[in-house]
Design a protein around this motif. Sequence first.
Motif, PDB file in Angstrom:
ATOM      1  N   ILE A 182       0.845  -1.203   0.000  1.00 36.99           N
ATOM      2  CA  ILE A 182       0.000   0.000   0.000  1.00 36.99           C
ATOM      3  C   ILE A 182       0.876   1.245   0.000  1.00 36.99           C
ATOM      4  CG2 ILE A 182      -1.653   1.344   1.368  1.00 36.99           C
ATOM      5  CD1 ILE A 182      -2.810  -1.335   2.339  1.00 36.99           C
ATOM      6  N   SER A 185       2.120   2.100  -3.320  1.00 39.83           N
ATOM      7  CA  SER A 185       1.093   2.315  -4.341  1.00 39.83           C
ATOM      8  C   SER A 185       0.420   3.676  -4.244  1.00 39.83           C
ATOM      9  CB  SER A 185       0.028   1.212  -4.240  1.00 39.83           C
ATOM     10  OG  SER A 185       0.610  -0.071  -4.365  1.00 39.83           O
ATOM     11  N   VAL A 186       0.700   4.430  -3.175  1.00 39.54           N
ATOM     12  CA  VAL A 186       0.061   5.736  -2.994  1.00 39.54           C
ATOM     13  C   VAL A 186       1.123   6.826  -3.029  1.00 39.54           C
ATOM     14  CG1 VAL A 186      -1.838   4.746  -1.656  1.00 39.54           C
ATOM     15  CG2 VAL A 186       0.198   5.555  -0.474  1.00 39.54           C
ATOM     16  N   ALA A 191      -2.322   9.159   2.717  1.00 41.87           N
ATOM     17  CA  ALA A 191      -3.103   8.196   1.940  1.00 41.87           C
ATOM     18  C   ALA A 191      -2.765   6.769   2.340  1.00 41.87           C
ATOM     19  CB  ALA A 191      -2.843   8.399   0.445  1.00 41.87           C
ATOM     20  N   ALA A 192      -1.502   6.513   2.660  1.00 39.49           N
ATOM     21  CA  ALA A 192      -1.089   5.173   3.094  1.00 39.49           C
ATOM     22  C   ALA A 192      -1.733   4.808   4.421  1.00 39.49           C
ATOM     23  CB  ALA A 192       0.428   5.102   3.207  1.00 39.49           C
ATOM     24  N   SER A 194      -4.633   5.984   5.615  1.00 38.11           N
ATOM     25  CA  SER A 194      -6.056   5.722   5.358  1.00 38.11           C
ATOM     26  C   SER A 194      -6.237   4.384   4.648  1.00 38.11           C
ATOM     27  CB  SER A 194      -6.652   6.849   4.510  1.00 38.11           C
ATOM     28  OG  SER A 194      -6.549   8.096   5.181  1.00 38.11           O
ATOM     29  N   GLY A 195      -5.415   4.142   3.636  1.00 38.25           N
ATOM     30  CA  GLY A 195      -5.516   2.892   2.893  1.00 38.25           C
ATOM     31  C   GLY A 195      -5.167   1.680   3.732  1.00 38.25           C
ATOM     32  N   ILE A 198      -8.618   1.315   6.321  1.00 39.25           N
ATOM     33  CA  ILE A 198     -10.003   1.246   5.867  1.00 39.25           C
ATOM     34  C   ILE A 198     -10.482  -0.189   5.688  1.00 39.25           C
ATOM     35  CG2 ILE A 198      -9.469   1.386   3.381  1.00 39.25           C
ATOM     36  CD1 ILE A 198     -11.905   3.250   3.138  1.00 39.25           C
ATOM     37  N   TRP A 199      -9.601  -1.101   5.294  1.00 44.59           N
ATOM     38  CA  TRP A 199      -9.993  -2.497   5.101  1.00 44.59           C
ATOM     39  C   TRP A 199      -9.774  -3.335   6.365  1.00 44.59           C
ATOM     40  CZ3 TRP A 199      -6.094  -6.120   5.676  1.00 44.59           C
ATOM     41  CH2 TRP A 199      -4.794  -5.622   5.653  1.00 44.59           C
TER      42      TRP A 199
END
Length: 286
Positions: A182, A185-186, A191-192, A194-195, A198-199
């Motif tokens: 992750i 990828s951001v 953003a990392a 949050s990413g 979130i899952w």
Amino acid sequence: MTTVTPAAPRVGVPKRRGAISQSVRDSLTVAKRNLIRMLRIPEMVIFGLIQPIMFVVLFSYVFGGSINVGGSTSSAAYREFLMAGIFAQTVTFATAGAGAGIADDMHRGLIDRFRSLPMARGAVLTGRTLADLVQTALTLVVLAVVAFLVGWRSHENLGKVLAGFALLLLLGYAFSWIGALIGLSVRTPEAATSGGLIWLFPLTFISNAFVPSDNMPTFLRHIAEWNPFSATVQAARELFGNLPPNYKAPDAWPMQHPVWASLIWSVLIIVAFRTLAVRKYRSATA
């Protein structure tokens, strides 16, 4: 008559280090760098400890006594049921920190500096995940002490207890590779973070971590029983001796063989996401 000049002795050429030994050495160097950074920024460790301690206290005293565990609604029974879930949640939530750290290194150009050095490509990510594993282990030690203070007890021998914590750390290490992917990828550390979270919330709550899965709707119960998170929680409860009285495991294979299921899930996650993360790292820095 010609004179034959003897050939000059060959200068010894240093043996090329094996790829594996170089990768190990480089990974440990990067891990040391990240651990030193953590020591210089102690608030990273302190804030990482506050959240799991809050979960222990809040879940123990807010939900304790209101949830039926093995036919009992006592606070003591729920605390013993709960702690394996809190331990597992703590090691998996470290995923967000791993992703944010790698995204920050990418954002500041540190990865490019590592790339200019003659070092193994995967060492940067491996070193980072190893440093995160050390921090997670420290968090687990503190969390276990807090759990003991609020009434949690293990009813098995030391070997089984250590095996339970080893499975938890293995799961945390596996999830740190998801965080690494992750982070690569951001574009930003925010953003990392949050990413990375979130899952995790549906993964941890659709499980047997905080409540028994027996009373869930059928489709959610099946998801919970085959959830890799649930397998590790179940294995830890079994190894800690914290299964509820008169407990009957669900028929799903991971719940019948939680230790093996936890090992298999963690190894598969490491192999799959390490491969993807290293590939992403190479393409991102090519």
